[in-house]
Design a protein around this motif. Structure first.
Motif, PDB file in Angstrom:
ATOM      1  N   PHE A 335       0.838  -1.202   0.000  1.00  0.00           N
ATOM      2  CA  PHE A 335       0.000   0.000   0.000  1.00  0.00           C
ATOM      3  C   PHE A 335       0.873   1.251   0.000  1.00  0.00           C
ATOM      4  CE2 PHE A 335      -1.687   3.429   2.635  1.00  0.00           C
ATOM      5  CZ  PHE A 335      -2.900   3.723   2.028  1.00  0.00           C
ATOM      6  N   LEU A 336       1.874   1.277   0.871  1.00  0.00           N
ATOM      7  CA  LEU A 336       2.715   2.472   1.004  1.00  0.00           C
ATOM      8  C   LEU A 336       3.579   2.711  -0.228  1.00  0.00           C
ATOM      9  CD1 LEU A 336       3.859   2.213   4.733  1.00  0.00           C
ATOM     10  CD2 LEU A 336       2.270   3.881   3.746  1.00  0.00           C
ATOM     11  N   LEU A 337       4.098   1.664  -0.823  1.00  0.00           N
ATOM     12  CA  LEU A 337       4.913   1.848  -2.022  1.00  0.00           C
ATOM     13  C   LEU A 337       4.061   2.379  -3.175  1.00  0.00           C
ATOM     14  CD1 LEU A 337       7.522   1.687  -3.552  1.00  0.00           C
ATOM     15  CD2 LEU A 337       7.153  -0.777  -3.876  1.00  0.00           C
ATOM     16  N   SER A 338       2.868   1.854  -3.335  1.00  0.00           N
ATOM     17  CA  SER A 338       1.960   2.355  -4.362  1.00  0.00           C
ATOM     18  C   SER A 338       1.585   3.807  -4.081  1.00  0.00           C
ATOM     19  CB  SER A 338       0.710   1.483  -4.423  1.00  0.00           C
ATOM     20  OG  SER A 338      -0.184   1.939  -5.413  1.00  0.00           O
ATOM     21  N   LEU A 339       1.378   4.134  -2.803  1.00  0.00           N
ATOM     22  CA  LEU A 339       1.072   5.508  -2.414  1.00  0.00           C
ATOM     23  C   LEU A 339       2.226   6.440  -2.768  1.00  0.00           C
ATOM     24  CD1 LEU A 339      -0.991   7.336  -0.784  1.00  0.00           C
ATOM     25  CD2 LEU A 339       0.489   6.918   1.197  1.00  0.00           C
ATOM     26  N   ALA A 340       3.446   6.002  -2.480  1.00  0.00           N
ATOM     27  CA  ALA A 340       4.628   6.810  -2.789  1.00  0.00           C
ATOM     28  C   ALA A 340       4.725   7.100  -4.283  1.00  0.00           C
ATOM     29  CB  ALA A 340       5.882   6.088  -2.312  1.00  0.00           C
ATOM     30  N   ILE A 341       4.484   6.083  -5.093  1.00  0.00           N
ATOM     31  CA  ILE A 341       4.544   6.264  -6.539  1.00  0.00           C
ATOM     32  C   ILE A 341       3.469   7.239  -7.014  1.00  0.00           C
ATOM     33  CG2 ILE A 341       4.237   5.078  -8.754  1.00  0.00           C
ATOM     34  CD1 ILE A 341       5.465   2.577  -7.371  1.00  0.00           C
ATOM     35  N   ALA A 342       2.271   7.110  -6.479  1.00  0.00           N
ATOM     36  CA  ALA A 342       1.153   7.964  -6.897  1.00  0.00           C
ATOM     37  C   ALA A 342       1.357   9.417  -6.469  1.00  0.00           C
ATOM     38  CB  ALA A 342      -0.156   7.427  -6.327  1.00  0.00           C
ATOM     39  N   LYS A 347       5.047  17.312  -1.415  1.00  0.00           N
ATOM     40  CA  LYS A 347       5.553  17.715  -0.107  1.00  0.00           C
ATOM     41  C   LYS A 347       4.483  17.660   0.981  1.00  0.00           C
ATOM     42  CE  LYS A 347       9.151  20.761  -1.976  1.00  0.00           C
ATOM     43  NZ  LYS A 347       9.696  22.138  -2.022  1.00  0.00           N
ATOM     44  N   GLU A 348       4.983  17.506   2.197  1.00  0.00           N
ATOM     45  CA  GLU A 348       4.162  17.595   3.408  1.00  0.00           C
ATOM     46  C   GLU A 348       3.104  16.500   3.526  1.00  0.00           C
ATOM     47  OE1 GLU A 348       4.972  19.551   5.834  1.00  0.00           O
ATOM     48  OE2 GLU A 348       6.543  20.528   4.677  1.00  0.00           O
ATOM     49  N   ILE A 349       3.377  15.340   2.930  1.00  0.00           N
ATOM     50  CA  ILE A 349       2.473  14.196   3.107  1.00  0.00           C
ATOM     51  C   ILE A 349       3.283  13.014   3.633  1.00  0.00           C
ATOM     52  CG2 ILE A 349       0.885  12.567   2.020  1.00  0.00           C
ATOM     53  CD1 ILE A 349       0.162  14.674   0.003  1.00  0.00           C
ATOM     54  N   TYR A 350       2.809  12.454   4.730  1.00  0.00           N
ATOM     55  CA  TYR A 350       3.457  11.337   5.402  1.00  0.00           C
ATOM     56  C   TYR A 350       2.410  10.225   5.579  1.00  0.00           C
ATOM     57  CZ  TYR A 350       6.788  15.009   6.702  1.00  0.00           C
ATOM     58  OH  TYR A 350       7.690  16.050   6.670  1.00  0.00           O
ATOM     59  N   ALA A 351       2.876   9.023   5.772  1.00  0.00           N
ATOM     60  CA  ALA A 351       1.902   7.939   5.968  1.00  0.00           C
ATOM     61  C   ALA A 351       2.515   6.788   6.755  1.00  0.00           C
ATOM     62  CB  ALA A 351       1.386   7.431   4.624  1.00  0.00           C
ATOM     63  N   PRO A 372       7.737  12.333   2.576  1.00  0.00           N
ATOM     64  CA  PRO A 372       7.739  12.999   1.268  1.00  0.00           C
ATOM     65  C   PRO A 372       9.005  12.764   0.448  1.00  0.00           C
ATOM     66  CG  PRO A 372       6.961  14.494   2.973  1.00  0.00           C
ATOM     67  CD  PRO A 372       7.479  13.286   3.675  1.00  0.00           C
ATOM     68  N   ASP A 373      10.106  12.477   1.124  1.00  0.00           N
ATOM     69  CA  ASP A 373      11.360  12.264   0.389  1.00  0.00           C
ATOM     70  C   ASP A 373      11.686  10.791   0.179  1.00  0.00           C
ATOM     71  OD1 ASP A 373      11.959  11.594   2.990  1.00  0.00           O
ATOM     72  OD2 ASP A 373      13.868  12.666   3.062  1.00  0.00           O
ATOM     73  N   SER A 374      10.719   9.897   0.365  1.00  0.00           N
ATOM     74  CA  SER A 374      10.981   8.460   0.220  1.00  0.00           C
ATOM     75  C   SER A 374      11.511   8.120  -1.178  1.00  0.00           C
ATOM     76  CB  SER A 374       9.714   7.650   0.509  1.00  0.00           C
ATOM     77  OG  SER A 374       9.397   7.660   1.881  1.00  0.00           O
ATOM     78  N   LEU A 375      10.879   8.669  -2.214  1.00  0.00           N
ATOM     79  CA  LEU A 375      11.320   8.354  -3.568  1.00  0.00           C
ATOM     80  C   LEU A 375      12.719   8.914  -3.849  1.00  0.00           C
ATOM     81  CD1 LEU A 375       8.173   8.763  -5.861  1.00  0.00           C
ATOM     82  CD2 LEU A 375       9.132   6.696  -4.851  1.00  0.00           C
ATOM     83  N   THR A 376      12.981  10.132  -3.361  1.00  0.00           N
ATOM     84  CA  THR A 376      14.306  10.733  -3.560  1.00  0.00           C
ATOM     85  C   THR A 376      15.390   9.893  -2.915  1.00  0.00           C
ATOM     86  OG1 THR A 376      13.348  12.957  -3.637  1.00  0.00           O
ATOM     87  CG2 THR A 376      15.713  12.799  -3.177  1.00  0.00           C
ATOM     88  N   ARG A 377      15.143   9.466  -1.689  1.00  0.00           N
ATOM     89  CA  ARG A 377      16.126   8.634  -0.986  1.00  0.00           C
ATOM     90  C   ARG A 377      16.283   7.278  -1.671  1.00  0.00           C
ATOM     91  NH1 ARG A 377      14.591   7.329   4.271  1.00  0.00           N
ATOM     92  NH2 ARG A 377      12.457   8.078   4.003  1.00  0.00           N
ATOM     93  N   ALA A 378      15.174   6.755  -2.178  1.00  0.00           N
ATOM     94  CA  ALA A 378      15.235   5.462  -2.869  1.00  0.00           C
ATOM     95  C   ALA A 378      16.129   5.542  -4.103  1.00  0.00           C
ATOM     96  CB  ALA A 378      13.832   5.016  -3.261  1.00  0.00           C
ATOM     97  N   ASP A 403      12.976   2.396   6.895  1.00  0.00           N
ATOM     98  CA  ASP A 403      11.649   2.873   7.272  1.00  0.00           C
ATOM     99  C   ASP A 403      10.662   1.744   7.569  1.00  0.00           C
ATOM    100  OD1 ASP A 403      12.096   5.590   7.336  1.00  0.00           O
ATOM    101  OD2 ASP A 403      11.636   5.888   5.212  1.00  0.00           O
ATOM    102  N   LEU A 404      11.153   0.523   7.716  1.00  0.00           N
ATOM    103  CA  LEU A 404      10.283  -0.540   8.206  1.00  0.00           C
ATOM    104  C   LEU A 404       9.928  -0.274   9.660  1.00  0.00           C
ATOM    105  CD1 LEU A 404      12.032  -3.741   6.791  1.00  0.00           C
ATOM    106  CD2 LEU A 404       9.930  -2.692   5.940  1.00  0.00           C
ATOM    107  N   LEU A 405       8.750  -0.640  10.061  1.00  0.00           N
ATOM    108  CA  LEU A 405       8.348  -0.514  11.461  1.00  0.00           C
ATOM    109  C   LEU A 405       8.274  -1.908  12.062  1.00  0.00           C
ATOM    110  CD1 LEU A 405       7.514   1.179  13.831  1.00  0.00           C
ATOM    111  CD2 LEU A 405       5.176   1.188  12.963  1.00  0.00           C
ATOM    112  N   ILE A 406       9.170  -2.184  13.007  1.00  0.00           N
ATOM    113  CA  ILE A 406       9.250  -3.501  13.634  1.00  0.00           C
ATOM    114  C   ILE A 406       8.864  -3.354  15.101  1.00  0.00           C
ATOM    115  CG2 ILE A 406      10.757  -5.442  14.199  1.00  0.00           C
ATOM    116  CD1 ILE A 406      12.422  -4.673  11.717  1.00  0.00           C
ATOM    117  N   THR A 407       7.741  -3.935  15.467  1.00  0.00           N
ATOM    118  CA  THR A 407       7.226  -3.831  16.835  1.00  0.00           C
ATOM    119  C   THR A 407       7.452  -5.097  17.641  1.00  0.00           C
ATOM    120  OG1 THR A 407       5.048  -4.661  16.194  1.00  0.00           O
ATOM    121  CG2 THR A 407       5.403  -2.279  16.041  1.00  0.00           C
ATOM    122  N   GLY A 408       7.665  -6.236  16.950  1.00  0.00           N
ATOM    123  CA  GLY A 408       7.594  -7.515  17.632  1.00  0.00           C
ATOM    124  C   GLY A 408       6.131  -7.858  17.844  1.00  0.00           C
ATOM    125  N   PRO A 409       5.842  -9.008  18.453  1.00  0.00           N
ATOM    126  CA  PRO A 409       4.444  -9.403  18.684  1.00  0.00           C
ATOM    127  C   PRO A 409       3.699  -8.388  19.545  1.00  0.00           C
ATOM    128  CG  PRO A 409       5.933 -11.253  19.052  1.00  0.00           C
ATOM    129  CD  PRO A 409       6.795 -10.038  18.916  1.00  0.00           C
TER     130      PRO A 409
END
Length: 423
Positions: A335-342, A347-351, A372-378, A403-409
């Motif tokens: 979902f997030l990768l598709s959002l980044a591409i779209a 600017k000023e949008i985070y998810a 907002p800079d995910s694509l630039t960094r990629a 930018d992975l979010l790892i919480t554990g169980p």
């Protein structure tokens, strides 16, 4: 508070609203004259069992068995916590489910069966019907998880290959039954949560066969013959709504995605950000859902409609991914990768998009964060987002960006949590 902290803290608020240790105590029934047998299954099962032990009257007779995913156990005194395979069933689950069924069959009218069920229970309660092996059940489950079928469709098949799901556990019990349920499905119907071990099942063998055929699932001729024979002769169907076996059964849904989204909504209001609740029933292909969210975010960012920024688009539910590539990823990272591409660097949008159980797909991350800079960094890492998306490899994209979010169980499960923050 910076945008990343806002996203993370909103997720924590959503999780806290579904914490079994907080919500179980107010929903416990009174002890019976006889013994109370606790049985359960799901990613929240260990935390639910621990909460029951902490708040059950000390003098009351309490024992039980619950099954949870590997790595999700917790220490208990009277209720055995067994870890087994998820999302694919295994022999640990089969043996433990067989033991649960045997214990349930010993109860009488003076006893109480206390069920603790949450998302993941369908795979963990893995006792197949006679003639079907765990290996065959595992193979069919694997295919269903990859083909884009909804959880309701997947569970329709699992119910009709199981000796305990689809109300069959209730059918084996002579004692009153009280189930506490944490919902991980849209609609919060007990029949769909952990495939409803103690709930009426409106689906049939014919429905299960229709799902298998629609998604071209390759079940063995042996399994297909069993399902077709039972369908044709209406044999050993799961118990249906109105069946008298449910006369003394209570299925109580005590935590839902909507409760968690409401907690996140309150969090954003407290931080002077307008929350726009999009509901807890969002379904569809993850990458297509993301395009709709991107369009809404652009409208708010460019035109201030329907609200002027700052706005948080909040939603739950369960998107799907039809796996066609060979990459690593889950529905939330996709979902997030598709959002980044779209959004293409707007600017000023985070998810943030995460599964509240702490597991996105088959990986060990809950989800990820988009900036907002995910694509630039990629691009600086030499990553091309479109081929990664086409290969279902969103995990690699966000892993490289750290930018992975790892919480554990988390030991709860109220489905996905998504928020798009427009500042």
């Amino acid at each position: 508070m910076n945008p990343r902290e806002l996203l993370l803290n909103s997720f924590q608020a959503a999780l806290a609203a579904a914490d079994p240790l907080k919500i179980i105590p107010t929903h416990l029934p009174s002890p019976p004259e006889g013994k109370t047998l606790v049985v359960g299954a799901g990613k929240a099962a260990a935390a639910m069992a621990q909460a029951v032990e902490a708040h059950w009257p000390a003098k009351a007779n309490l024992e039980g068995i619950v099954i949870t995913r590997y790595g999700h156990g917790l220490p208990t005194q009277k209720i055995a916590v067994i870890e087994a395979g998820h999302p694919l069933p295994d022999q640990h689950g089969e043996l433990t489910t067989r033991a649960i069924l045997a214990r349930v069959q010993t109860l009488n009218a003076n006893d109480l069966l206390l069920g603790l069920f949450s998302g993941g229970g369908s795979s963990l309660l893995s006792l197949p019907i006679t003639g079907v092996s765990v290996g065959e059940l595992k193979d069919i489950t694997r295919q269903l998880l990859l083909c884009g079928a909804s959880i309701q469709e997947i569970n329709t098949v699992r119910k009709h290959l199981s000796a305990v799901l689809g109300g069959r556990l209730a059918a084996a019990c002579r004692a009153p039954i009280h189930c506490l349920i944490i919902s991980d499905v849209t609609g919060d119907e007990p029949t769909h949560i952990a495939s409803g071990p103690c709930a009426p099942d409106p689906t049939t063998y014919a429905d299960a066969l229709a799902v298998i055929k629609h998604y071209a699932v390759h079940a063995s001729s042996h399994v297909m013959n069993i399902l077709q024979n039972k369908s044709q002769h209406n044999e050993e169907e799961t118990p249906k709504p109105g069946d008298p076996i449910f006369k003394n059964v209570k299925n109580c849904v005590i935590a839902t995605a909507h409760q968690s989204l409401t907690a996140a909504e309150h969090f954003f209001r407290m931080h002077h950000i307008t929350p726009l609740m999009l509901g807890d029933t969002v379904t569809g292909e993850a990458r297509e859902v993301a395009k709709v969210y991107a369009a809404m975010a652009k409208e708010i960012r460019h035109y201030g409609k329907p609200f002027k920024p700052p706005v948080a688009l909040i939603s739950g539910g369960e998107t799907t991914v039809t796996v066609k590539g060979h990459g690593r990823g889950g529905r939330n990272t996709e979902f997030l990768l598709s959002l980044a591409i779209a959004l293409d660097g707007l600017k000023e949008i985070y998810a943030l998009a995460c599964d509240t159980d702490g597991i996105d797909g088959t990986e060990q991350n809950a989800g990820a964060i988009f900036t907002p800079d995910s694509l630039t960094r990629a691009h600086q890492f030499g990553l091309n987002p479109n081929p990664l998306l086409n290969n279902n490899n969103a995990y690699t994209f966000f892993e490289q960006l750290n930018d992975l979010l790892i919480t554990g169980p988390t030991r709860t499960n109220v489905n996905d949590y998504r928020v798009v923050l427009i500042l």
